[in-house]
Design a protein around this motif. Sequence first.
Motif, mmCIF file in Angstrom:
data_model
loop_
_atom_site.group_PDB
_atom_site.id
_atom_site.type_symbol
_atom_site.label_atom_id
_atom_site.label_comp_id
_atom_site.label_asym_id
_atom_site.label_seq_id
_atom_site.Cartn_x
_atom_site.Cartn_y
_atom_site.Cartn_z
ATOM 1 N N THR A 54 -0.740 0.131 0.620
ATOM 2 C CA THR A 54 -1.277 1.136 -0.539
ATOM 3 C C THR A 54 -0.341 0.979 -1.638
ATOM 4 O O THR A 54 -0.881 0.998 -2.989
ATOM 5 C CB THR A 54 -1.296 2.408 0.068
ATOM 6 N N GLN A 55 0.947 0.983 -1.705
ATOM 7 C CA GLN A 55 1.764 0.750 -2.672
ATOM 8 C C GLN A 55 1.605 -0.681 -3.384
ATOM 9 O O GLN A 55 1.513 -0.708 -4.523
ATOM 10 C CB GLN A 55 3.396 0.744 -2.215
ATOM 11 N N HIS A 57 -1.100 -2.573 -3.419
ATOM 12 C CA HIS A 57 -2.292 -2.474 -3.881
ATOM 13 C C HIS A 57 -2.498 -1.686 -5.166
ATOM 14 O O HIS A 57 -2.799 -1.854 -6.282
ATOM 15 C CB HIS A 57 -3.454 -2.164 -3.095
ATOM 16 N N GLY A 58 -1.746 -0.453 -5.177
ATOM 17 C CA GLY A 58 -1.503 0.582 -6.300
ATOM 18 C C GLY A 58 -0.813 -0.161 -7.451
ATOM 19 O O GLY A 58 -1.331 0.132 -8.628
ATOM 20 N N ASP A 61 -3.266 -2.736 -8.996
ATOM 21 C CA ASP A 61 -4.421 -1.953 -9.800
ATOM 22 C C ASP A 61 -3.831 -1.427 -10.966
ATOM 23 O O ASP A 61 -4.731 -1.518 -12.049
ATOM 24 C CB ASP A 61 -5.242 -0.979 -8.793
ATOM 25 N N ALA A 62 -2.794 -0.661 -10.897
ATOM 26 C CA ALA A 62 -2.349 -0.068 -11.987
ATOM 27 C C ALA A 62 -1.519 -0.636 -13.002
ATOM 28 O O ALA A 62 -1.666 -0.357 -14.273
ATOM 29 C CB ALA A 62 -1.551 1.194 -11.792
ATOM 30 N N GLU A 83 -9.471 -5.810 -6.231
ATOM 31 C CA GLU A 83 -9.645 -4.483 -6.148
ATOM 32 C C GLU A 83 -10.659 -3.856 -4.993
ATOM 33 O O GLU A 83 -10.272 -2.713 -4.742
ATOM 34 C CB GLU A 83 -10.043 -3.896 -7.662
ATOM 35 N N HIS A 86 -9.008 -4.149 -1.861
ATOM 36 C CA HIS A 86 -7.934 -3.123 -1.502
ATOM 37 C C HIS A 86 -8.671 -1.794 -0.818
ATOM 38 O O HIS A 86 -8.042 -1.319 -0.021
ATOM 39 C CB HIS A 86 -7.401 -2.698 -2.831
#
Length: 149
Positions: A54-55, A57-58, A61-62, A83, A86
């Motif tokens: 999650t981290q 991918h975050g 994405d961000a 994306e 994810h």
Amino acid sequence: MLRDELTQVRSIVDQVKKMTIDVGSARSSLNEMTMKQNNWTLGAYCSRYCATVTQHHGLEDASVFPHLRAAETTLAPVLDRLEQEHVVIHDVIEAVDRALVAFVATPDDFSQLDEAVNALTDTLLSHLSYEEEQLVEPLARVGFYPGQA
């Protein structure tokens, strides 16, 4: 690191199937991995593995993907796909934990557990391979954030 942790997840599930560890110990082992999640969805007990994914991918994405979108507009379809993947990967990781919990009720039936771990393996490894294939060269050229290249 994600590939190494995936190998550990598969090993833990194999140990459950061979009855060398119980489900509670398997879940504890998953929680002791280097990856940790913030429990942003209910029922997520593979928390450490989920968190790093999650981290990872975050962050993409961000930060990384918006930078790539601006620097390399032709990458938009690749970034859109990554994306979307994810979200799918997060759901697949949670399915492994649900399968471990379900296994307690049916300890002679490994089918759901095997299916969940195989789906995680296929989904995550495919995603990582595609990501590396498509983004290594552009990232080498433009960097991970503005002004880095």
